[in-house]
Design a protein around this motif. Structure first.
Motif, PDB file in Angstrom:
ATOM      1  N   GLU A 101       2.300  16.502  12.391  1.00  0.00           N
ATOM      2  CA  GLU A 101       2.864  16.457  11.038  1.00  0.00           C
ATOM      3  C   GLU A 101       1.953  17.234  10.081  1.00  0.00           C
ATOM      4  N   ILE A 142       0.858  -1.192   0.000  1.00  0.00           N
ATOM      5  CA  ILE A 142       0.000   0.000   0.000  1.00  0.00           C
ATOM      6  C   ILE A 142       0.896   1.243   0.000  1.00  0.00           C
ATOM      7  N   CYS A 143       0.690   2.110  -0.981  1.00  0.00           N
ATOM      8  CA  CYS A 143       1.662   3.197  -1.230  1.00  0.00           C
ATOM      9  C   CYS A 143       1.051   4.592  -1.082  1.00  0.00           C
ATOM     10  N   CYS A 194       8.553  12.412   3.849  1.00  0.00           N
ATOM     11  CA  CYS A 194       8.426  11.935   5.232  1.00  0.00           C
ATOM     12  C   CYS A 194       9.654  12.302   6.052  1.00  0.00           C
ATOM     13  N   ILE A 222      -4.700  -0.291   9.260  1.00  0.00           N
ATOM     14  CA  ILE A 222      -4.190  -1.457   8.522  1.00  0.00           C
ATOM     15  C   ILE A 222      -3.722  -2.535   9.500  1.00  0.00           C
ATOM     16  N   THR A 265      -3.438   5.831   9.390  1.00  0.00           N
ATOM     17  CA  THR A 265      -3.797   4.783   8.424  1.00  0.00           C
ATOM     18  C   THR A 265      -3.125   3.478   8.822  1.00  0.00           C
ATOM     19  N   LEU A 319       5.973   5.222   8.419  1.00  0.00           N
ATOM     20  CA  LEU A 319       4.852   6.107   8.740  1.00  0.00           C
ATOM     21  C   LEU A 319       5.276   7.572   8.841  1.00  0.00           C
ATOM     22  N   PHE A 331       3.409  -1.165   4.125  1.00  0.00           N
ATOM     23  CA  PHE A 331       2.641   0.075   3.968  1.00  0.00           C
ATOM     24  C   PHE A 331       3.520   1.279   4.231  1.00  0.00           C
ATOM     25  N   THR A 332       3.399   2.290   3.380  1.00  0.00           N
ATOM     26  CA  THR A 332       3.990   3.603   3.661  1.00  0.00           C
ATOM     27  C   THR A 332       2.873   4.623   3.615  1.00  0.00           C
ATOM     28  N   GLU A 353       0.399   7.506   6.385  1.00  0.00           N
ATOM     29  CA  GLU A 353       0.176   8.173   7.668  1.00  0.00           C
ATOM     30  C   GLU A 353       0.068   7.185   8.820  1.00  0.00           C
ATOM     31  N   GLY A 357      -8.833   4.167   0.025  1.00  0.00           N
ATOM     32  CA  GLY A 357      -8.445   3.389   1.201  1.00  0.00           C
ATOM     33  C   GLY A 357      -9.630   2.694   1.862  1.00  0.00           C
ATOM     34  N   SER A 411       6.608   6.243  14.181  1.00  0.00           N
ATOM     35  CA  SER A 411       7.018   6.453  12.786  1.00  0.00           C
ATOM     36  C   SER A 411       7.229   5.157  12.016  1.00  0.00           C
ATOM     37  N   TRP A 460       1.498   9.009  -2.025  1.00  0.00           N
ATOM     38  CA  TRP A 460       1.567   9.766  -3.274  1.00  0.00           C
ATOM     39  C   TRP A 460       2.803  10.648  -3.382  1.00  0.00           C
TER      40      TRP A 460
END
Ligand code: NAD
Length: 491
Positions: free
Chosen positions: A394, A155-156, A292, A244, A240, A259, A234-235, A237, A215, A466, A158
């Motif tokens: 953030e 899961i990526c 990030c 997950i 999120t 994260l 996953f990368t 927030e 999502g 993180s 943007w």
């Protein structure tokens, strides 16, 4: 890209397919707000098909390949990305609006490199052997086989679409897994293009699959909850990540998470001043602050505080917003109007909480053709307490708060006073201090007199909220492979 190609279909079992439901949504260019494509939205049917294709490839041709055959194919993938460099560049720039100068130096080359680096890692990784005495006076040999984890859900986000996606797909495939990728709904293009590359070089159908969508209650949630997915990387927030992780708990699937962060830059009075200004400026404003690893909290030792604020202000004001292809463009737009609303809400909060706005704080004047883009001014604040929202949360925009400090202990305490722990940059000429501070900072990465220098063999990941786990070099194999012990008795 032609207009025809900007219909983004899923890539399942080597074929581009639309959604059975017919559902789709707009692909918007953040530079001028125009709709530049349609993205099919996967339902459960497409996610099921993609996971089934990935499982079949794992048990079929991909699973039967030798490491040599697999890694040769991954080298070809890297070469084909390089051969189609201009297509990938155009696709990434259309989706993100980032300057061509940035994407051509960072995003696309790293997208290709991620396949070569992990092909080399997997060819060179040793496994363990142990000889043991057996109760009957004989001996046995134990050896470990490194086996793929299985079907990996990827899961990526943007902000660096191709770079961050291949950072996961590269090691996953090198290790013999198959993948189902869910790119961000904002940036479907390069993940789709990679499907063409996989077909062109002969990666078997089903090894690399892509499902588009959102999502919650969409492709992301369907994929992470899918019982036949063996692991989720996953990368995105931190919040999120929590959702997950809850989905992954069912069926006890392992996760690897990269994260959010609220990274600190620490500038000591003995630092190389120009290098520190340059580094902090890049860390705060590169990619319009959507990195990030970016720095949103800057702490500067009091004797150079005023001079540093003035110098960073000059750098921020020198960043010319403009179209990606224009020479001289120093900063692109944010990814979307929705994200701009979020970042501007922090600009408002900073003012309401009593910040001095050193520069920026709003939206720049743009030529008429670009006015519907999600442009924003690079912004610097001073004068806020550590409890202020823009110091704690953030923002993911081109902005930072700068505060003075007096002692090493004080700045270490300030830097660590956050639930996040991704990275820190530290600017000093005192080597003893550099080592001392690096040991005490609660982060996954600590840069000294540099920022964003990445050797892909090193461990990458965050502490505290993180992230979970480390990827990079052999560390990626802790998530993408399992060790199977074989114990054989000498007869
Ligand atoms: P996001 O968490 O909003 O979305 C990331 C992906 O998760 C998208 O593909 C989205 O569709 C999907 N998603 C959202 N909700 C989901 C759900 N309930 N189930 C399954 N999938 C879901 O993040 P973003 O806005 O795309 O990216 C920005 C964030 O990513 C920032 O917080 C940034 O710090 C973080 N980030 C971290 C790193 C790192 O290496 N630590 C790198 C880049 C970005």
């Amino acid at each position: 890209m032609t207009s025809e190609q900007r219909e983004f279909k899923h890539f399942i079992n080597g074929l581009f397919v639309g959604s059975a439901s017919g559902r789709s949504f707009d692909n918007v260019n953040p530079v001028d707000g125009t709709v530049i494509g349609r993205i099919h939205e996967a339902g459960r049917a497409e996610v099921d098909a993609a996971v089934a294709a990935a499982r079949a490839a794992l048990r079929g041709p991909w699973g039967r390949m030798t490491v040599q055959q697999r890694t040769e194919l991954l080298y070809k993938v890297a070469d084909e990305i390089t051969r189609r460099f201009d297509d990938f560049l155009a696709a990434e720039v259309a989706d993100t609006g980032k300057p061509v100068s940035l994407a051509s130096h960072i995003d696309i080359p790293r997208g290709a490199a991620n396949f070569k680096v992990f092909a080399d890692v997997i060819k060179n990784v040793p496994t363990e052997t142990f000889e043991m005495a057996t109760p009957d006076g004989g001996e046995a040999l134990n050896y470990a086989l490194r086996v793929p984890r299985g079907v990996i859900g990827v899961i990526c986000p943007w902000n660096l679409p191709l770079l961050l996606m291949t950072w996961k797909v590269g090691p996953a495939l090198a290790s013999g897994n198959t993948v189902v990728v869910k790119p961000s709904e904002e940036t479907p293009a390069t993940a789709t293009l990679l499907g063409e590359v996989m077909n062109a070089v002969g990666v078997p159908p089903g090894v690399y699959n892509v499902v588009h969508g959102l999502g919650p209650d969409s492709a992301g949630a369907f994929l992470t909850a899918h019982p036949d997915v063996d692991g989720i990387t996953f990368t995105g927030e931190t919040r999120t990540g929590e959702a997950i992780m809850a989905a992954a708990a069912k069926g006890l699937r392992p996760v690897s998470f990269e994260l959010g962060g609220k990274n600190a830059g620490l500038v000591f009075a003995d630092a190389d001043f120009d290098a520190a200004v340059d580094g902090v400026s890049r860390a705060a404003f590169a990619n319009c602050g959507q990195v990030c690893l970016g720095t949103e909290r800057v702490y500067v030792e009091r004797p150079i505080f005023d001079k540093f604020v003035a110098a960073l202000k000059a750098r921020a004001e020198n960043l010319k917003p403009g179209a990606p292809q224009e020479a001289g463009t120093g900063i692109g737009p944010l990814i979307s109007q929705e994200h701009r609303r979020k970042v501007l809400s922090y600009y408002d909060k900073a003012r309401a909480e009593g910040a001095k706005v050193v520069t920026g704080g709003g939206v720049p004047d743009m030529p008429e053709a670009l006015q519907a883009g999600s442009w924003i001014q690079p912004t610097i604040w001073t004068g806020l307490p550590e409890t202020a929202s823009v110091v704690r949360e953030e923002i993911f925009g081109p902005c930072c708060h700068i505060a003075p400090f007096d002692t090493e202990d004080e700045v270490i305490r300030l830097a660590n006073d956050t639930p996040y722990g991704l990275c820190t940059t530290l600017w000093t000429r005192d080597l003893g201090r550099a080592h001392r501070v690096a040991r005490q900072i609660e982060v996954g990465l600590c840069w000294i007199n540099s920022w964003f220098l990445r050797d892909l063999r090193t461990a990458f990941g965050g502490s505290k909220q993180s992230g979970i786990g480390r990827e990079g070099g052999v560390h990626s194999l802790e998530f993408y492979t399992e060790l199977r012990n074989v114990c054989i008795k000498y007869l």
